[in-house]
Every structure is written in C-alpha cells, then in structure tokens.
Design an enzyme around this catalytic site. Structure first.
Site, PDB file in Angstrom:
ATOM      1  CD  GLU A  64      -2.857   1.171   0.033  1.00 24.96           C
ATOM      2  OE1 GLU A  64      -3.505   2.213  -0.154  1.00 24.96           O
ATOM      3  OE2 GLU A  64      -2.944   0.183  -0.732  1.00 24.96           O
TER       4      GLU A  64
ATOM      5  CD  GLU B 262      -0.914   7.695  -2.403  1.00 24.63           C
ATOM      6  OE1 GLU B 262      -1.029   8.148  -1.248  1.00 24.63           O
ATOM      7  OE2 GLU B 262      -1.475   6.645  -2.780  1.00 24.63           O
TER       8      GLU B 262
ATOM      9  CG  ASP C 100      -4.696   3.339   4.595  1.00 21.85           C
ATOM     10  OD1 ASP C 100      -3.990   3.458   3.576  1.00 21.85           O
ATOM     11  OD2 ASP C 100      -4.550   4.035   5.608  1.00 21.85           O
TER      12      ASP C 100
END
Length: 462
Positions: free
Chosen positions: A269, A299, A442
């Site tokens: 992750e 990201e 997450d």
C-alpha cells in the site's frame, strides 16, 4: 460474490501486516480556526511560503502554508515532521477532537479483525503502551514476539514495550464548502478531505527487528496474504550513519523471507513520499517484489514522475482524466511486473491486470464493489465493529458522477490500447457527511486485496 459471501470467506483467511502504526490525533477544522492561523502569520507570508511549497514541516509557517494549499485544492495530503520540538506548538494551538489508532497497519488490522478474519498478525517495530491499547480487543488479532527463542503470538495489548515511543500523526479534517480569506482572496474548499502532519520520531525504523526476522518464513507460510506499508517513514539519513539504502535492502530481504517457504501474495500500500529520490528507490526496488500495489491518483502521478514519465504525471496531477490514469496504470503494472494494480480516487476505483489474470472482469468488479461498500461503511460509522455493519455501506448510493465516470471510462477504452489487459472500474459510494475521511484509501485497498485473494481461493488458484 456480494459482501455477505466475501465476509463468509474471510473467516477462513489469515493476514500478516507490517510496518506502520501510530496514534491519529484528529482536529475538525473550522473556518474560524483557519482564519486565526492565517492572521497569526500574515496572509502575505502564508502566500509566499505556499509558493515555496515546503516538503516537510520545519516550522509552524510551513504547516500553515501546506494546510491552506490543501484546503484550496481540496486534495488530501501528508507532509512529514522530523523536528519533535514542534509538538509543543501543535499541542498549544489545537485541542484534539479524537485520538485513535492510525497508520496503515493499525487501521487495516482493526478492520480485518472486526470482519472476523481467522487470524490477523499486525507488526510494528515500535509498540508503546498507548499505541497497543488502540488495537481492538479481539481474539483473532495478534502481535508476533519471540519468547525462549521461539515464535509466539500475543494480543497487542499484552505485547507492548514500556520504553517504546509513540508516533503521533496530527490529522486536520476539512469539509467541502468551508470558506475563509487569504488576504483579499476568498477561498471555498472544493472537497472534503484531510491534511496530515506525519511525525517522524528519531527512534522510528521501518524494518523487522533482528530477533523476529528469522521467523518471517514461518509467518509467511501461515497466512493467505501480506500487506506491507509505511515505506514513507524511511529517512535518507540516520544519526547512526545508516541511510535509506540500508532500510530498502532490509525491506527487500523481508519480502524474500516471507515468501521463502510459500509463494504468498504480497500487497504494497503506497503512500505519498515527498522525497523524490526515496520515492524512486521504493518504486524501483520494492514494487517488482510485490504482486499487488494500491495507490490514489496523486500517488500514481508521483510514481510516474520518478519512472520517467513527467508529462503524463503532470496531466494526471492537473486534469485527472481517466484515460491518462489508465495509461499510467498500464505503465506501472508492466514496468514493475505486478499481477494487479488498484487505484482509488474520490469518484472511482479501478483494477488493472493482464488478460491472463485468472479472474473474470465481473469477478474483479465484485471485489471493487466490496471495497467501496467497506469504505462507505467506515465513512458512515467512523469504525467497523462487525461484518454486519457493511449493510450500512451497501445502502450508500454511488456518487453523483457515477454515470459520468462510466461514460468517460468507455471513451477511454476506445482511445487507448487495452488489448492484453483486464481493466475494470466502478464508482465510489460517497457519504455526504462522513464521520471521518482518514484511512478510507487504506480501507479500500485492504478490502480489494482481501476480496481478490478470496476469489482466487474460490477458483483454486491460491
């Protein structure tokens, strides 16, 4: 499979998680508080520091500038703070509305344990008492320890070490529509989100402690899946002379040891890494060792930048077009030789895999569906305490741009080459007034990876 079938399958699955846990100290921002911070430092000073765009928090003005930038864009972000003397300034300026477990491992461990997984093993090199007490008190959640030269497992609340410091991340939650002034400029926050000041205490090392490392092969063969995270906590240089290269090498060795006795699936992750060179090392050295990677759209842009695709990175960062995200995702999948890539954004979640992947597109879609139901549940309730809670997330409607997302995705498939790939996308279920937005990425990634493995198990290919 629907969420009930998935949660039934989870009861027979075990996971190992490492490395990062912390305490999240959460502040729910008000326009008055933001305005007071701007007035304390002066609008011109704040604006000038925004233009300088500090990559870490070295003084309070750095914090105010990056916070205002996050509010203007409405995009979640995290910036590291290495100087622990700033703790006093933050504690003097803010009253924390909530304190709870944070860090990808901490958040995911509590979710998986509450979903009744068979066994959840959560490891962090630091485990102070305050941190340990924030793990849920569940009989299926364990922390690995070495006793009498043997591997043992204890509830986290019994495994803490008195001398371990506690890493505290300060999280500033903001809401769409909040207004304030930066001098003559009036700013309205376009999206709900959060800004994180991520503490980096000197004692923190992203690694497996030496006494536990020989037992990683034994841990790896005892679980169905592994989720690794926290590499954003690696520093370039340490007081003892070690560097990021030392800890990246140890991270590689950890994965090799975990896979030594059993080719267990590993998910990384990814989280925002401000230092470009460190980001490049994580992408080049660790991604190819994983089977799956999860990240958000900011990201993916940062990853593409260090992979040598600055123009595509800029397009994603500035315009966030689905066709650019698909193109970028294909590049990352191929160059890192991943089995599957999961991308989560505010409006959609996407899988990119090769056409040889054993799961059908409708199966991959059901995995993403479980992930968005899980995130909607957490956003609605704040925490997930039992599998039945997912009925709440199931009732949350898809976001208002859901149909537009589907249309743009179909247009993207016509513009770029997708032969040789399985690419699926679903809209997110967006909670209008979330209890919290912390950890939703997450939550999505953990739900997607766990359900992906459950589907592979059902097919007999895991």
């Amino acid at each position: 499979m629907d969420w009930r079938e998935f949660t039934g399958a989870f009861k027979d699955m075990s996971f190992y998680l490492a490395y990062n846990t912390n305490v999240d100290a959460i502040v729910y921002l008000t326009p008055e508080k933001v305005q007071a911070l701007i007035e304390e430092f002066g609008a011109d000073n704040v604006r000038k520091r925004i233009e300088e765009y500090p990559r870490q928090i070295d003084e309070p003005l750095d914090f105010v500038a990056r916070l205002v930038h996050a509010l203007k864009t409405g995009k979640p972000n995290a910036v590291p703070m290495f100087d622990q003397s700033l703790n006093n300034w933050f504690d003097g300026h803010f009253k924390y509305d909530v304190e709870r477990i944070g860090g990808q491992v901490g958040i995911i461990a509590n979710i998986l344990a509450s979903l009744d997984f068979k066994r959840v093993i959560a490891y962090s090199p630091l485990l102070g008492k305050k941190q340990a007490e924030m793990f849920v008190d569940r009989p299926n959640l364990f922390y690995p320890v070495v006793e009498n030269e043997m591997l043992a497992f204890k509830p986290p609340r019994e495994a803490y070490r008195e001398d371990d410091p506690v890493k505290i991340n300060r999280i500033f939650e903001f809401r769409k529509g909040m207004r304030f002034r930066l001098g003559e400029e009036e700013i309205e926050v376009p999206f709900s989100g959060r800004f994180i000041v991520s503490s980096r205490p000197t004692e923190l090392r992203i690694e497996t402690r030496d006494e536990l490392r020989p037992f990683l092969p034994q841990i790896g063969e005892s679980v169905d899946g592994i989720i690794l995270s926290g590499y954003q906590g690696i520093k370039r240089h340490y007081p003892d002379g070690k560097t990021d290269d030392y800890y990246i090498a140890r991270a590689r060795r950890d994965i090799e040891l975990l896979k030594k006795n059993h080719d267990v699936k590993v998910h990384i992750e990814f989280a925002s890494i401000q230092d470009k060179e460190l980001r490049k090392k994580v992408v080049r050295e660790l991604f190819p060792m994983a089977d799956s990677v999860g990240m958000d759209e900011a990201e993916i842009a940062h990853v593409l930048n260090v992979m040598g695709y600055p123009d595509l990175s800029d397009r994603i960062f500035n315009y966030n077009r689905i066709e650019d995200v698909v193109l970028g995702g294909k590049i990352i999948l191929d160059e890192a030789n991943l089995e599957i890539l999961q991308i989560h954004t505010i409006y959609y979640i996407m899988y990119i895999a090769r056409s040889s992947n054993p799961l059908k597109e409708e199966e991959l879609r059901s995995s993403l569906e479980l992930a968005t139901v899980l995130a909607a549940t957490r956003a609605s309730l704040g925490d997930i305490t039992r599998p039945e809670d997912l009925a709440v997330g199931e009732k949350v409607p898809y976001n208002e741009r859901g149909e537009y997302v589907k249309l743009r995705f179909e247009e993207a498939r016509k513009r770029i080459r997708t032969r040789g790939y399985k690419i699926v996308i679903i809209p997110t279920r967006l909670v209008k007034n979330p209890v919290s937005t912390v950890g939703l990425g997450d939550t999505i990634s953990a739900g997607a990876f766990a359900s992906y493995l459950a589907l592979l198990r059902r097919k007999g290919v895991l």
